[in-house]
Design a protein around this motif. Structure first.
Motif, PDB file in Angstrom:
ATOM      1  N   LEU A  77       0.828  -1.212   0.000  1.00 21.74           N
ATOM      2  CA  LEU A  77       0.000   0.000   0.000  1.00 21.74           C
ATOM      3  C   LEU A  77       0.862   1.261   0.000  1.00 21.74           C
ATOM      4  O   LEU A  77       0.564   2.234  -0.696  1.00 21.74           O
ATOM      5  CB  LEU A  77      -0.933   0.013   1.213  1.00 21.74           C
ATOM      6  N   LEU A  78       1.913   1.223   0.798  1.00 27.33           N
ATOM      7  CA  LEU A  78       2.813   2.379   0.888  1.00 27.33           C
ATOM      8  C   LEU A  78       3.466   2.650  -0.466  1.00 27.33           C
ATOM      9  O   LEU A  78       3.586   3.799  -0.903  1.00 27.33           O
ATOM     10  CB  LEU A  78       3.873   2.108   1.950  1.00 27.33           C
ATOM     11  N   ARG A  79       3.848   1.591  -1.152  1.00 25.80           N
ATOM     12  CA  ARG A  79       4.457   1.736  -2.476  1.00 25.80           C
ATOM     13  C   ARG A  79       3.427   2.202  -3.512  1.00 25.80           C
ATOM     14  O   ARG A  79       3.699   3.092  -4.316  1.00 25.80           O
ATOM     15  CB  ARG A  79       5.055   0.395  -2.913  1.00 25.80           C
ATOM     16  N   GLY A  80       2.231   1.599  -3.476  1.00 28.70           N
ATOM     17  CA  GLY A  80       1.202   1.931  -4.461  1.00 28.70           C
ATOM     18  C   GLY A  80       0.652   3.336  -4.310  1.00 28.70           C
ATOM     19  O   GLY A  80       0.556   4.088  -5.287  1.00 28.70           O
ATOM     20  N   PHE A  81       0.298   3.715  -3.068  1.00 30.86           N
ATOM     21  CA  PHE A  81      -0.297   5.030  -2.833  1.00 30.86           C
ATOM     22  C   PHE A  81       0.754   6.131  -2.683  1.00 30.86           C
ATOM     23  O   PHE A  81       0.447   7.311  -2.866  1.00 30.86           O
ATOM     24  CB  PHE A  81      -1.168   5.004  -1.571  1.00 30.86           C
ATOM     25  N   SER A  82       2.000   5.728  -2.327  1.00 27.39           N
ATOM     26  CA  SER A  82       3.078   6.678  -2.052  1.00 27.39           C
ATOM     27  C   SER A  82       2.600   7.743  -1.071  1.00 27.39           C
ATOM     28  O   SER A  82       2.791   8.949  -1.264  1.00 27.39           O
ATOM     29  CB  SER A  82       3.574   7.337  -3.349  1.00 27.39           C
ATOM     30  N   SER A  83       1.945   7.261  -0.001  1.00 29.82           N
ATOM     31  CA  SER A  83       1.375   8.152   1.010  1.00 29.82           C
ATOM     32  C   SER A  83       1.869   7.756   2.391  1.00 29.82           C
ATOM     33  O   SER A  83       1.863   6.574   2.756  1.00 29.82           O
ATOM     34  CB  SER A  83      -0.154   8.070   0.969  1.00 29.82           C
ATOM     35  N   LEU A  84       2.294   8.762   3.166  1.00 28.92           N
ATOM     36  CA  LEU A  84       2.772   8.502   4.525  1.00 28.92           C
ATOM     37  C   LEU A  84       1.640   8.114   5.470  1.00 28.92           C
ATOM     38  O   LEU A  84       1.906   7.693   6.602  1.00 28.92           O
ATOM     39  CB  LEU A  84       3.502   9.738   5.057  1.00 28.92           C
ATOM     40  N   LEU A  85       0.383   8.260   5.034  1.00 26.89           N
ATOM     41  CA  LEU A  85      -0.766   7.866   5.852  1.00 26.89           C
ATOM     42  C   LEU A  85      -0.624   6.410   6.287  1.00 26.89           C
ATOM     43  O   LEU A  85      -0.868   6.073   7.447  1.00 26.89           O
ATOM     44  CB  LEU A  85      -2.057   8.063   5.053  1.00 26.89           C
ATOM     45  N   PHE A  86      -0.209   5.550   5.372  1.00 25.03           N
ATOM     46  CA  PHE A  86      -0.099   4.119   5.688  1.00 25.03           C
ATOM     47  C   PHE A  86       1.120   3.829   6.569  1.00 25.03           C
ATOM     48  O   PHE A  86       1.086   2.940   7.409  1.00 25.03           O
ATOM     49  CB  PHE A  86      -0.043   3.308   4.389  1.00 25.03           C
ATOM     50  N   TYR A  87       2.185   4.605   6.394  1.00 23.67           N
ATOM     51  CA  TYR A  87       3.361   4.454   7.253  1.00 23.67           C
ATOM     52  C   TYR A  87       3.008   4.819   8.696  1.00 23.67           C
ATOM     53  O   TYR A  87       3.318   4.077   9.640  1.00 23.67           O
ATOM     54  CB  TYR A  87       4.495   5.345   6.744  1.00 23.67           C
ATOM     55  N   ASN A  88       2.314   5.948   8.864  1.00 23.31           N
ATOM     56  CA  ASN A  88       1.911   6.387  10.211  1.00 23.31           C
ATOM     57  C   ASN A  88       0.941   5.395  10.846  1.00 23.31           C
ATOM     58  O   ASN A  88       1.047   5.067  12.030  1.00 23.31           O
ATOM     59  CB  ASN A  88       1.260   7.773  10.139  1.00 23.31           C
ATOM     60  N   GLN A  89      -0.019   4.913  10.037  1.00 19.61           N
ATOM     61  CA  GLN A  89      -1.018   3.970  10.536  1.00 19.61           C
ATOM     62  C   GLN A  89      -0.368   2.659  10.975  1.00 19.61           C
ATOM     63  O   GLN A  89      -0.746   2.067  11.977  1.00 19.61           O
ATOM     64  CB  GLN A  89      -2.060   3.707   9.447  1.00 19.61           C
ATOM     65  N   MET A  90       0.631   2.236  10.204  1.00 18.36           N
ATOM     66  CA  MET A  90       1.348   1.003  10.545  1.00 18.36           C
ATOM     67  C   MET A  90       2.040   1.121  11.901  1.00 18.36           C
ATOM     68  O   MET A  90       1.981   0.222  12.732  1.00 18.36           O
ATOM     69  CB  MET A  90       2.390   0.704   9.458  1.00 18.36           C
ATOM     70  N   LEU A  91       2.689   2.256  12.135  1.00 19.62           N
ATOM     71  CA  LEU A  91       3.405   2.465  13.400  1.00 19.62           C
ATOM     72  C   LEU A  91       2.444   2.543  14.588  1.00 19.62           C
ATOM     73  O   LEU A  91       2.752   2.073  15.689  1.00 19.62           O
ATOM     74  CB  LEU A  91       4.232   3.747  13.333  1.00 19.62           C
ATOM     75  N   LEU A  92       1.245   3.132  14.353  1.00 18.55           N
ATOM     76  CA  LEU A  92       0.295   3.361  15.448  1.00 18.55           C
ATOM     77  C   LEU A  92      -0.570   2.155  15.779  1.00 18.55           C
ATOM     78  O   LEU A  92      -0.874   1.900  16.940  1.00 18.55           O
ATOM     79  CB  LEU A  92      -0.607   4.559  15.113  1.00 18.55           C
ATOM     80  N   SER A  93      -0.991   1.400  14.755  1.00 20.71           N
ATOM     81  CA  SER A  93      -2.021   0.390  14.997  1.00 20.71           C
ATOM     82  C   SER A  93      -1.634  -1.038  14.662  1.00 20.71           C
ATOM     83  O   SER A  93      -2.451  -1.939  14.803  1.00 20.71           O
ATOM     84  CB  SER A  93      -3.285   0.756  14.196  1.00 20.71           C
ATOM     85  N   SER A  94      -0.402  -1.260  14.218  1.00 17.27           N
ATOM     86  CA  SER A  94      -0.032  -2.614  13.801  1.00 17.27           C
ATOM     87  C   SER A  94       1.117  -3.155  14.632  1.00 17.27           C
ATOM     88  O   SER A  94       1.980  -2.407  15.089  1.00 17.27           O
ATOM     89  CB  SER A  94       0.361  -2.626  12.319  1.00 17.27           C
ATOM     90  N   SER A  95       1.097  -4.471  14.828  1.00 17.37           N
ATOM     91  CA  SER A  95       2.223  -5.115  15.519  1.00 17.37           C
ATOM     92  C   SER A  95       3.364  -5.403  14.534  1.00 17.37           C
ATOM     93  O   SER A  95       4.469  -5.743  14.929  1.00 17.37           O
ATOM     94  CB  SER A  95       1.772  -6.430  16.170  1.00 17.37           C
ATOM     95  N   SER A  96       3.076  -5.282  13.224  1.00 15.60           N
ATOM     96  CA  SER A  96       4.110  -5.473  12.208  1.00 15.60           C
ATOM     97  C   SER A  96       5.094  -4.306  12.255  1.00 15.60           C
ATOM     98  O   SER A  96       4.690  -3.154  12.432  1.00 15.60           O
ATOM     99  CB  SER A  96       3.487  -5.550  10.814  1.00 15.60           C
ATOM    100  N   ARG A  97       6.360  -4.610  12.089  1.00 14.70           N
ATOM    101  CA  ARG A  97       7.385  -3.576  12.185  1.00 14.70           C
ATOM    102  C   ARG A  97       7.944  -3.243  10.802  1.00 14.70           C
ATOM    103  O   ARG A  97       7.993  -4.097   9.911  1.00 14.70           O
ATOM    104  CB  ARG A  97       8.549  -4.016  13.090  1.00 14.70           C
ATOM    105  N   PRO A  98       8.373  -2.014  10.585  1.00 15.18           N
ATOM    106  CA  PRO A  98       8.938  -1.620   9.285  1.00 15.18           C
ATOM    107  C   PRO A  98      10.207  -2.410   8.960  1.00 15.18           C
ATOM    108  O   PRO A  98      10.980  -2.756   9.864  1.00 15.18           O
ATOM    109  CB  PRO A  98       9.271  -0.134   9.471  1.00 15.18           C
ATOM    110  N   ASP A  99      10.401  -2.683   7.675  1.00 17.12           N
ATOM    111  CA  ASP A  99      11.648  -3.283   7.232  1.00 17.12           C
ATOM    112  C   ASP A  99      12.333  -2.327   6.252  1.00 17.12           C
ATOM    113  O   ASP A  99      11.912  -1.161   6.119  1.00 17.12           O
ATOM    114  CB  ASP A  99      11.408  -4.668   6.597  1.00 17.12           C
ATOM    115  N   VAL A 100      13.374  -2.782   5.571  1.00 17.71           N
ATOM    116  CA  VAL A 100      14.135  -1.883   4.686  1.00 17.71           C
ATOM    117  C   VAL A 100      13.259  -1.316   3.566  1.00 17.71           C
ATOM    118  O   VAL A 100      13.427  -0.159   3.152  1.00 17.71           O
ATOM    119  CB  VAL A 100      15.371  -2.605   4.085  1.00 17.71           C
ATOM    120  N   TYR A 101      12.300  -2.132   3.088  1.00 18.76           N
ATOM    121  CA  TYR A 101      11.437  -1.667   2.002  1.00 18.76           C
ATOM    122  C   TYR A 101      10.428  -0.624   2.503  1.00 18.76           C
ATOM    123  O   TYR A 101      10.118   0.337   1.797  1.00 18.76           O
ATOM    124  CB  TYR A 101      10.713  -2.856   1.362  1.00 18.76           C
TER     125      TYR A 101
END
Length: 556
Positions: A77-101
């Protein structure tokens, strides 16, 4: 994974339109497989990333996933939409952690927004997550214009240099210049290291001038990098000049000079420098002795090499490692003292290391020692450490001994193991461009001219005394001249260098393999016929050709 799921995954992997995807998706839902991880992954990837996908459909899929989406889903989603909305949402509401991509896509989204605070926030997260040394993230950081300061440029160049991507590291300097970014000592050290690896002397000289312009030449780190660069680019006289001009020196400074003398086959000079180093109160280390032993081995200084090997532990309490033992095996082997070479292997703490046996095998080829060559080869097979190069050496020994049966069986073994030799290449720097050649190369844009020039070069080399040598890897009774059947890469590089440089200019060539006897003889005669100095850096040492002679005195 059940068979039905496997079939659906294969269908999704071959999907090329949203019409087909919707049909597959409906099939997925009717079979209750919409939450199956591989199926969900393929559905979401196509919708979010494919040029024929649908971002709205991707969002619908994502929102209806019945558990916490994995990191890969957020990345799509982050790649497709190119929107930080999904990056912020991931950090706030998901147990999944960011990787290099995740960080790479987030930085691209940042660049669109031109948000310096957000860029710096993500940069901090990258460092805290331990991804700051990753090649993908480093590229993303340097690509983000709002973060392009000197520190990030230096990080990127250093990263590329450490990864062995030296040409890319050097190309970054051109980009820095275009964007008006200056350089400092850290930039220079990283760039000079890459110049040393690819023998880019012209680029190194230009960087030396820049070091003087920005007043960094006084830094001991820049000085050491300059010495290393000049030595590895075949210009020992410039390395000595830098050394003499340094007000402050450390052990690396001395080691760089001693190693430089070593790889150039100047063992006596290396020993002289070592004595001066000790006189100045600088304590040598393992690298110091490695440079000394290399110099002794390349110059055939058996007595001096043995003395300094002993001195290493007796006077300086340094334990030799496999590289030191390898130098000693090479020293004795090239001198034809196989008893001492074997003794050195057996008394070492690393007698099971294939490097030592491979070194011995190389010496057996020089002296056509079939019996000991078979012992070394058998040991490499026993250690399961053999490679194509070992078999080539062994076939050469059999060929020289006219042992057709041994030759044939070794070639058969090589074929059965599907071993392939490392392709040989040579490159030459002309101006600020590096030109690379392989055997029988036809890919260069000036290929036709190069081969035409090479014919003339060969004609003049023959008049100067060149006699093509027969290869001994084709087997007893066969003639395969290095020149007649193939054009080795250094011959092509030499021909191109003669074409594109003014008369009297020295040619500097780098190879990834040891120079063969035929090419060695050829280069000596070319240096005489064209009155050129030709400096060849092969896998283990330098050869300085001039006036029909070589600095190695045919001992290599």
């Amino acid at each position: 994974m059940c068979e039905k799921a496997r079939v659906i995954v294969r269908m999704l992997q071959g999907c090329n339109s949203m019409t087909k995807l919707r049909k597959i998706h409906s099939h997925v839902i009717t079979n209750g497989l919409q939450h199956h991880p591989p199926i969900f992954d393929n559905l979401l990837r196509f919708c979010a990333v494919s040029v024929t996908g649908s971002l709205s459909h991707a969002l619908l899929l994502f929102q209806h996933f019945d558990s916490d989406p994995p990191t890969t889903a957020w990345n799509y989603l982050l790649r497709g939409f190119s929107s930080l909305l999904f990056y912020n949402q991931m950090l706030l509401s998901s147990s999944s952690r960011p990787d290099v991509y995740t960080f790479s896509f987030a930085l691209k989204a940042c660049e669109k927004l031109r948000s310096v605070p957000k860029c710096r926030e993500i940069h901090g997260s990258v460092i805290r997550s331990g991804f700051h040394t990753d090649h993908i993230v480093s590229t993303g950081l340097c690509s983000t214009k709002c973060l392009r300061d000197l520190i990030s440029w230096n990080a990127m160049i250093s990263c590329l240099s450490h990864a062995g991507l030296h040409h890319k590291a050097l190309s970054m300097h051109k980009r820095m210049e275009k964007e008006g970014v200056g350089i400092d000592a850290y930039t220079l050290v990283a760039l000079l290291s890459s110049c040393a690896h690819v023998s880019a002397l012209n680029m190194g000289v230009m960087l030396h001038r820049k070091a003087c312009d920005v007043r960094c030449e006084g830094s001991v780190y820049v000085g050491n990098a300059l010495i290393d660069m000049y030595a590895k680019c075949g210009s020992l006289e410039n390395a000595v000049s830098v050394f003499n001009g340094m007000r402050k020196r450390d052990v690396t400074t001395w080691n760089s000079m001693i190693m430089g003398y070593g790889v150039h086959g100047k063992g006596i000079d290396a020993i002289s420098f070592f004595r001066e180093m000790v006189t100045f109160g600088v304590r040598p280390n393992a690298i110091t002795f490695l440079g000394l032993l290399l110099g002794c081995s390349h110059q055939g200084l058996v007595k001096e090499g043995a003395e300094h090997f002993k001195m290493m532990s007796s006077e300086f309490c340094l334990n030799p490692n496999v590289k030191h033992y390898g130098c000693m095996v090479d020293l004795y082997g090239r001198a034809g003292d196989f008893d001492k070479a074997l003794e050195m292997i057996h008394v070492s703490s690393c007698h099971e290391d294939p490097v030592l046996w491979r070194t011995l095998l190389g010496s057996c080829k020089i002296y056509k020692n079939l019996e000991l060559g078979e012992v070394a080869m058998k040991k490499l097979v026993q250690l399961k450490a053999f490679n194509a190069g070992d078999y080539v050496l062994m076939t050469s020994i059999y060929s020289a001994a006219n042992d057709a049966q041994g030759f044939a069986s070794t070639r058969k073994l090589m074929s059965s193991h599907e071993l392939r030799t490392v392709p040989g290449w040579s490159w030459i720097e002309i101006g600020d461009q590096v030109h690379k050649f392989v055997v029988d190369d036809k890919t260069h844009p000036e290929s036709a001219l190069i081969y035409s020039e090479l014919k003339e070069v060969v004609r003049r080399a023959v008049l100067a005394g060149y006699k093509p040598e027969e290869s001994n890897v084709t087997g007893p009774g066969f003639s395969d001249r290095c020149l007649g059947s193939s054009f080795h890469s250094e011959k092509l590089a030499i021909a191109y260098g003669l074409m594109r440089t003014p008369a009297g200019t020295a040619l500097r060539i780098t190879k990834n393999l040891r120079v063969c006897r035929d090419c060695h003889s050829f280069t000596k005669c070319v240096s005489k016929a064209f009155s050129r100095e030709i400096i060849v850096r092969d896998r283990v040492r330098f050869h300085h050709f001039a006036g029909g002679l070589c600095s190695c005195n045919d001992y290599w």
